[in-house]
Design an enzyme around this catalytic site. Structure first.
Site, PDB file in Angstrom:
ATOM      1  N   CYS A 197       2.585 -17.123  15.138  1.00 29.24           N
ATOM      2  CA  CYS A 197       3.961 -17.410  14.732  1.00 29.24           C
ATOM      3  C   CYS A 197       4.707 -18.135  15.840  1.00 29.24           C
ATOM      4  O   CYS A 197       4.438 -17.969  17.035  1.00 29.24           O
ATOM      5  CB  CYS A 197       4.681 -16.125  14.349  1.00 29.24           C
ATOM      6  SG  CYS A 197       4.909 -14.950  15.694  1.00 29.24           S
ATOM      7  N   GLU A 225      -1.882 -10.801  18.356  1.00 29.72           N
ATOM      8  CA  GLU A 225      -2.092 -11.532  19.604  1.00 29.72           C
ATOM      9  C   GLU A 225      -1.544 -10.762  20.799  1.00 29.72           C
ATOM     10  O   GLU A 225      -2.156 -10.729  21.875  1.00 29.72           O
ATOM     11  CB  GLU A 225      -1.430 -12.911  19.525  1.00 29.72           C
ATOM     12  CG  GLU A 225      -1.981 -13.799  18.423  1.00 29.72           C
ATOM     13  CD  GLU A 225      -1.197 -13.713  17.120  1.00 29.72           C
ATOM     14  OE1 GLU A 225      -1.030 -14.728  16.464  1.00 29.72           O
ATOM     15  OE2 GLU A 225      -0.747 -12.585  16.781  1.00 29.72           O
ATOM     16  N   ASP A 259      -1.558   9.053 -20.951  1.00 27.60           N
ATOM     17  CA  ASP A 259      -2.332   9.654 -19.852  1.00 27.60           C
ATOM     18  C   ASP A 259      -1.500  10.445 -18.858  1.00 27.60           C
ATOM     19  O   ASP A 259      -2.069  11.192 -18.058  1.00 27.60           O
ATOM     20  CB  ASP A 259      -3.084   8.556 -19.087  1.00 27.60           C
ATOM     21  CG  ASP A 259      -4.157   7.888 -19.931  1.00 27.60           C
ATOM     22  OD1 ASP A 259      -4.502   8.449 -20.988  1.00 27.60           O
ATOM     23  OD2 ASP A 259      -4.628   6.818 -19.530  1.00 27.60           O
TER      24      ASP A 259
END
Length: 377
Positions: free
Chosen positions: A84, A56, A209
């Site tokens: 918020c 914002e 692996d």
């Protein structure tokens, strides 16, 4: 503004917010668009980095720079998550909205964080701001599902990834799994690594692996690497212990275990975490609790975790209902023998089979990709 307009601008907010993927956790990904009465985009912004200004604020500064502060007094601000209302690393966004005289705010979904949870909406309305929500509720929820899940459970959202053959094998008889899927699929997985907080494998995958678990095929930041090694018997020369990203490695062992790579790993900044053992494996719930609390970068909470481990780990997560999303790449290959994709999950009858509240199929190069969601929004 019509509902069609609301959807259009909210989609733009989500597109902007995605630019912060992998950079803002444990904060949510948020985008904001400020629109004039004639449909002109006055300003836009997104949350760019953890600890930095919120979306914002960036949108307001952008609008002021381009059109002047007066333009805000007749504008509508769109944002995919409730602004918020509390002081954190930055001041409350609702205060900036009110101070600039923005008369209308359109919100994707309410913020589930108890510090917000509707308080931002109430503050705006109490100060004469017209507030509309929800808009693109499902899309906004799924987009920030990891953040919402972590707020509600304290644990990272688990995305379980499997790459298998047509007959459900993830490795040949030798145990090696490289490579089941195609190049395009591997590139997508590297993108997921770059935007999720961590990537986890079990002991068998790490030993067979020697995976790097790094981001290489796309640009992006490196994830935290989570290794499960109950007995502490993995080779100290594995890449996750010895390469330049060793500080990003967290190993979970049984309590009282001191693996041979412990001193070396700790010296780099890597971490060893003891957790309890249940039945014949590590307590995965305890692992997720630790990760959710302190498993992220610099000890911050871990919000999202990609699991690339083998059939045993996949089976344990599914059996314990800990996997939230399932991503399965199915390659156009047949083995006839080898390692199954998922070990026993305790289901004997078809009517007990695990199902998904949402799922989809797509092609990624030559592979088919199944995306399944275990939890409703």
């Amino acid at each position: 503004m019509t509902d069609v307009d609301h959807d259009k601008w909210m989609k733009m907010c989500l597109d902007l917010a995605e630019r912060g993927a992998g950079k803002v956790s444990p904060n949510p990904m948020v985008g904001a668009v400020i629109v004039g009465t004639d449909g002109t985009v006055l300003g836009q912004g997104w949350h760019r980095e953890y600890g930095g200004p919120h979306a914002e604020v960036h949108a307001i500064l952008d609008a002021e720079r381009r059109y002047g502060e007066d333009a805000l007094r007749h504008a509508t601000l769109y944002v995919n998550l409730e602004p918020c209302v509390h002081h954190g690393k930055t001041p409350p966004c609702v205060d900036a909205i009110i101070a600039k005289g923005i008369p209308r705010v359109v919100i994707g979904i309410e913020d589930p964080n108890p510090k917000v949870a509707g308080a931002g909406i109430r503050r705006l309305r109490d100060n004469g701001v017209q507030v509309t929500l929800p808009v693109l509720k499902r899309e906004s929820h799924r987009f920030n599902e990891a953040f919402i899940h972590h707020v509600r459970t304290g644990r990272p959202l688990i995305s379980l990834k499997l790459a298998q053959t047509l007959d459900g094998r993830i490795a040949g008889v030798s145990g090696r799994s490289q490579w089941v899927s195609g190049e395009e699929s591997r590139r997508l997985v590297h993108h997921w690594r770059a935007v999720m907080d961590g990537v986890m494998v079990g002991t068998e995958t790490a030993a067979a692996d020697d995976p790097a678990l790094t981001v290489r095929h796309v640009e992006g930041r490196q994830p935290i690497r989570v290794i499960l090694d109950r007995r502490g018997r993995l080779n100290p020369e594995l890449r996750v212990f010895a390469d330049e990203y060793a500080p990003n490695t967290i190993v979970f062992c049984a309590e009282g275990i001191h693996p041979p790579y412990e001193a070396r790993l700790r010296a780099t900044g890597g971490r060893i975490k003891p957790v309890p053992v249940v039945e014949d494996g590590l307590d995965l719930a305890s692992v997720l609790d630790v990760l959710g609390r302190e498993g992220g970068v610099e000890g911050r909470p871990m919000q999202s975790l990609l699991v690339e481990g083998g059939g045993r780990l996949a089976g344990s997560l599914l059996k314990d209902d800990l996997a939230d999303r399932l991503y399965v790449f199915i390659a156009p290959k047949l083995l006839g023998a080898g390692t199954p994709a998922v070990d026993d999950i305790g289901i004997d009858e078809m009517e007990q089979a695990l199902t998904f509240v949402e799922h989809s199929w797509e092609f990624v190069g030559p592979d088919a990709l199944f995306r399944g969601y275990r939890r409703p929004i």
